[in-house]
Enzyme design. Structure first.
Site, PDB file in Angstrom:
ATOM      1  N   LYS A   1       4.698   1.524  -4.748  1.00  8.76           N
ATOM      2  CA  LYS A   1       4.206   0.327  -4.054  1.00  8.76           C
ATOM      3  C   LYS A   1       3.163  -0.376  -4.923  1.00  8.76           C
ATOM      4  CE  LYS A   1       5.230   2.009   0.554  1.00  8.76           C
ATOM      5  NZ  LYS A   1       4.844   2.902   1.637  1.00  8.76           N
TER       6      LYS A   1
ATOM      7  N   GLN B   1      -0.272   4.961   4.661  1.00 10.10           N
ATOM      8  CA  GLN B   1       0.941   5.740   4.399  1.00 10.10           C
ATOM      9  C   GLN B   1       1.083   6.865   5.424  1.00 10.10           C
ATOM     10  OE1 GLN B   1       3.174   4.897   2.046  1.00 10.10           O
ATOM     11  NE2 GLN B   1       4.510   6.631   2.470  1.00 10.10           N
TER      12      GLN B   1
ATOM     13  N   ASP C   1       3.384  -3.283   7.828  1.00  9.95           N
ATOM     14  CA  ASP C   1       4.421  -2.336   8.260  1.00  9.95           C
ATOM     15  C   ASP C   1       5.078  -2.791   9.562  1.00  9.95           C
ATOM     16  OD1 ASP C   1       4.964  -0.085   6.645  1.00  9.95           O
ATOM     17  OD2 ASP C   1       3.044   0.839   7.181  1.00  9.95           O
TER      18      ASP C   1
END
Ligand code: GUN
Length: 296
Positions: free
Chosen positions: A54, A98, A121
């Protein structure tokens, strides 16, 4: 019939190139650089790889990347303080914590403390509600990537029968909402669905997100259907490690009209859509027009 292979790697490269072009224009015209903060707690090896990828992709498209690596024993209070400081930081337009988090941390509380406008997200309860009611939201990256590929392949999706196999909050449910938003007739099926193969054979669009290696064989596919395989399963075959999807590729490809392979299908789209979401969040935060074709 042998299915057309939907090349997710090439599609994702194209999405990243579009994001990069928008980022360059934002810098030139507005003096703004989108920024993505990624928080990793602990030493989970798979998570470390994801976070590294990422970071590299974020830098590559010209965005600012803020990495926060915290020890596994980080307290909930300290993690919440970090999230709140990222919420308040004007250089940060997207925040990703995460998952999975270490067991002593309340994931729902942490995710729901992220500013929904920065929740790239799309996991915050506000974004889940906005998506469910057809309002503008941040959309989970993997389903967004699937939607982009389906729109590209079909043009309009209206009226098509879509079956989503899997009911997770991260993929199955938001995928169904997105397909409904594009006027598909949507069925959510799962491991307890009666005569799953017959249900799947009704699908013009079949999305597999059950997490069971090669479960959906060609018997589950209507001739000419589009098959989107979200599964990423590590198995061992003939003594070798192998990555397979939730779809049995060979038998399904013999029946389908189009299919995403594993690897190289949906997988690469997730990070590309994370970058697209960060760009969208940055545009919204600055009152600028959203990038076309990169949102739901
Ligand atoms: N862990 C595995 N995939 C994801 C993802 O898409 N987002 C977050 N936050 N954690 C993950």
């Amino acid at each position: 019939m042998t299915a057309k292979v939907i090349d997710g790697k090439a599609f994702a490269a194209n999405v990243r190139a579009q994001v990069q072009a928008h980022v360059a224009r934002l810098a030139k015209d507005n003096g703004i650089q989108p920024g993505l903060a990624v928080v990793l707690v602990g030493e989970d090896p798979a998570s470390k790889v994801y976070v590294k990828n990422k970071h590299a992709s974020t830098i590559e498209v010209g965005m600012a990347s803020f990495e926060h690596r915290l020890p596994a024993e980080t307290s909930e209070a300290d993690l919440l303080d970090l999230v709140r400081s990222l919420n308040a930081d004007p250089k940060v337009h997207g925040i990703l914590v995460q998952l999975p988090l270490p067991a002593h941390l309340n994931s729902e509380l942490i995710i729901n403390t992220i500013d929904p406008a920065k929740d790239v997200d799309g996991f915050h309860i506000s974004n889940v509600g906005l998506l469910g009611t057809g309002q503008k939201s941040m959309v989970p990256c993997t389903p967004l990537g699937c939607l982009m590929m389906l729109r590209d392949h079909h043009g309009k999706l209206a009226g098509l029968n879509a079956v989503v196999v899997g009911r997770s909050n991260i993929v199955g449910k938001p995928m169904a909402q997105l397909l409904l938003g594009d006027s598909c007739t949507v069925t959510i099926a799962h491991s307890r669905t009666k005569d799953l193969a017959a249900v799947c054979r009704g699908a013009d669009i079949l999305v597999a997100a059950v997490g069971r290696p090669e479960m959906l064989t060609g018997d589950y596919v209507k001739p000419g259907a589009t098959v989107i395989d979200v599964g990423i399963n590590r198995i061992e075959r003939d003594g070798k490690a192998k990555l397979v999807g939730d779809v049995h590729y060979e038998s399904a490809a013999a029946v389908a009209g189009a299919i995403t392979p594993v690897p190289g299908g949906v997988g690469p789209m997730t990070i590309a859509c994370l970058l697209a979401n960060t760009l969208t969040a940055c545009c919204r935060a600055n009152g600028l027009a959203e990038p076309e074709g990169l949102t739901a």
